[in-house]
Design a protein around this motif. Structure first.
Motif, PDB file in Angstrom:
ATOM      1  N   LEU A   1       0.829  -1.204   0.000  1.00  0.00           N
ATOM      2  CA  LEU A   1       0.000   0.000   0.000  1.00  0.00           C
ATOM      3  C   LEU A   1       0.868   1.261   0.000  1.00  0.00           C
ATOM      4  O   LEU A   1       0.548   2.250  -0.671  1.00  0.00           O
ATOM      5  N   ARG A   2       1.947   1.223   0.742  1.00  0.00           N
ATOM      6  CA  ARG A   2       2.861   2.376   0.748  1.00  0.00           C
ATOM      7  C   ARG A   2       3.458   2.592  -0.635  1.00  0.00           C
ATOM      8  O   ARG A   2       3.563   3.742  -1.107  1.00  0.00           O
TER       9      ARG A   2
ATOM     10  N   CYS B   1       1.321  10.237   1.790  1.00  0.00           N
ATOM     11  CA  CYS B   1       1.544  10.396   0.353  1.00  0.00           C
ATOM     12  C   CYS B   1       0.238  10.691  -0.378  1.00  0.00           C
ATOM     13  O   CYS B   1       0.193  11.544  -1.280  1.00  0.00           O
ATOM     14  N   LEU B   2      -0.823   9.992  -0.023  1.00  0.00           N
ATOM     15  CA  LEU B   2      -2.116  10.246  -0.670  1.00  0.00           C
ATOM     16  C   LEU B   2      -2.614  11.659  -0.346  1.00  0.00           C
ATOM     17  O   LEU B   2      -3.198  12.334  -1.198  1.00  0.00           O
ATOM     18  N   GLY B   3      -2.388  12.113   0.897  1.00  0.00           N
ATOM     19  CA  GLY B   3      -2.771  13.477   1.250  1.00  0.00           C
ATOM     20  C   GLY B   3      -2.017  14.501   0.417  1.00  0.00           C
ATOM     21  O   GLY B   3      -2.605  15.476  -0.078  1.00  0.00           O
ATOM     22  N   CYS B   4      -0.724  14.290   0.239  1.00  0.00           N
ATOM     23  CA  CYS B   4       0.077  15.197  -0.594  1.00  0.00           C
ATOM     24  C   CYS B   4      -0.401  15.175  -2.041  1.00  0.00           C
ATOM     25  O   CYS B   4      -0.414  16.200  -2.731  1.00  0.00           O
ATOM     26  N   ALA B   5      -0.784  13.980  -2.514  1.00  0.00           N
ATOM     27  CA  ALA B   5      -1.288  13.870  -3.886  1.00  0.00           C
ATOM     28  C   ALA B   5      -2.553  14.698  -4.069  1.00  0.00           C
ATOM     29  O   ALA B   5      -2.731  15.382  -5.094  1.00  0.00           O
TER      30      ALA B   5
ATOM     31  N   PRO C   1       9.667  11.519   3.544  1.00  0.00           N
ATOM     32  CA  PRO C   1       9.325  10.760   4.760  1.00  0.00           C
ATOM     33  C   PRO C   1       8.910   9.316   4.456  1.00  0.00           C
ATOM     34  O   PRO C   1       9.249   8.403   5.227  1.00  0.00           O
ATOM     35  N   ALA C   2       8.198   9.118   3.341  1.00  0.00           N
ATOM     36  CA  ALA C   2       7.783   7.755   2.996  1.00  0.00           C
ATOM     37  C   ALA C   2       8.992   6.878   2.703  1.00  0.00           C
ATOM     38  O   ALA C   2       9.059   5.711   3.121  1.00  0.00           O
TER      39      ALA C   2
END
Length: 404
Positions: free
Chosen positions: A265-266, A336-340, A363-364
């Motif tokens: 998922l990451r 990451c999804l939030g940044c996207a 960070p990821a």
């Protein structure tokens, strides 16, 4: 069997204790009985069986390292040595019984005498050439002997010979008994014939279609030849845990697969961040469409009909709480999804998009490194004997010593 007056004999009472999972009590009873009846072959046979059972349990449950683990390992060796002596006495009293030689073979294997164990198994098979248990024991000893060969050709030849014996045992055994099929699959796996191993295990599943463990092993075998998915593996593991709540090995396997899913998922979230960033110059609408499409796709892949059962989500939460390092993967995926979505929804210039991508990806990627470091550290602890592989995620309950 009963003595006069309907009272069970000491051997019969010991059999009932052993069947009830109380081998230590059976050993005490048989020891007292043999003090007055030293030539009772059935008592020596059962005593050896119970002693070996206690030794295997202690060896299986001994924690790695520490005083407690050393003490339990020492007790396991003593129990195995006592079982070996009792099996030798049973063979002396009943030299023409195949079962006594089969028991002696298992006892010799437990004390590390593989060559002598193979010889005893051959003698058992000579006395009962069509008995599936004797054939199974011979196949197992041949497999263990072949595994010790350093020459690859001789090792492979030994495994092929063991496979032939294991298949004979499977043909002679009752169809509903999976024991000989497990040995056949084990040997096929060592030979690298994974597709044949999966096909062989299908017979076990067909014999007991209600067994969650059988289905789980089948999925594991198919996974090695690319015939199953992580979701399917998780589904069978959840079924195994539900069927046997005390099966900590199944719980450990569920943790392993859950951690693998979270790492994937990451990776998906990192890819989503990159795709949205690349699509941003095409317009806000395209960016929003890409972000929403990826989010919907990930959600559908995880929660779609027949994909992941509820037990996976419950186990995922517990695993993240129990092992904080594992929780880094879903946290990084959400970040990451939030940044996207920020890139897709907020009007940004090129430099600002690059800054958001960096804020999300760095960070990821750090969590990827931390996760890899933690797994390497755990593997090193296993190699040094400080950690049992089955305790990797800390789900194994503390062992209890058998009484007596």
């Amino acid at each position: 069997m009963s003595a006069a007056g309907g009272r069970a004999t000491p051997v019969r009472r010991a059999e009932m204790l052993a069947s009830a999972g109380r081998p230590a009590e059976a050993i005490a009873l048989l020891t007292r009985h043999l003090a007055s009846e030293p030539d009772d072959a059935a008592a020596w046979f059962l005593l050896a069986h119970c002693q070996l059972s206690v030794g295997r349990r202690l060896r299986r449950e001994a924690p790695p390292g520490g005083r407690e683990g050393a003490d339990m390992t020492r007790e396991a060796r003593r129990a195995a040595a006592e079982g070996h002596r009792s099996a030798l006495r049973a063979v002396e009293l009943r030299p023409h019984k195949a079962a006594t030689h089969r028991l002696l073979a298992n006892a010799l294997l437990d004390v590390g005498e593989v060559d002598a164990a193979l010889a005893a198994a051959r003698e058992a098979t000579r006395l009962a050439p069509q008995a599936w248990r004797e054939l199974w024991t011979l196949g197992r000893m041949m497999m263990e002997s072949a595994a010790r060969e350093r020459d690859p050709e001789r090792r492979r030849a030994g495994l092929e010979e063991a496979l032939d014996v294991a298949e004979r045992s499977a043909r002679a055994a009752p169809p509903e008994d999976p024991t000989p099929h497990k040995l056949t699959v084990n040997i096929l796996e060592r030979l690298g014939r994974h597709a044949e191993a999966a096909e062989t295990w299908e017979r076990v599943v067909a014999a007991d279609p209600t067994s969650a463990e059988a289905h789980d092993i089948h999925v594991q075998l198919r996974e090695r030849v690319g015939g199953s998915t992580v979701a399917e593996r998780l589904r069978t593991l959840v079924a195994r845990v539900a069927e046997s709540p005390g099966d900590w090995s199944a719980r450990h396997a569920l943790d392993v697969q859950t951690h693998r899913l979270l790492r994937r998922l990451r990776l998906v979230a990192l890819v989503a961040l990159g795709v949205v960033a690349l699509g941003r110059p095409l317009g806000v609408g395209v960016g929003v469409g890409l972000a929403v499409g990826l989010a919907v796709g990930v959600t559908a892949a995880l929660r779609g009909p027949g994909r992941l059962p509820r037990g996976v989500w419950r186990g995922m939460r517990r695993l993240c709480l129990r092992v904080p390092v594992v929780a880094l993967a879903p946290a990084a995926a959400l970040w990451c999804l939030g940044c996207a979505f920020v890139i897709a929804l907020v009007p940004l210039d090129g430099e600002e998009v690059a800054a958001v991508v960096e804020a999300g990806a760095v960070p990821a990627l750090v969590t990827v490194g931390v996760d890899a470091w933690w797994r390497r550290r755990q593997a090193a602890r296993v190699r040094r004997g400080r950690l049992d592989t089955r305790d990797w995620y800390g789900a194994r309950p503390r062992p209890r010593r058998p009484h007596g």
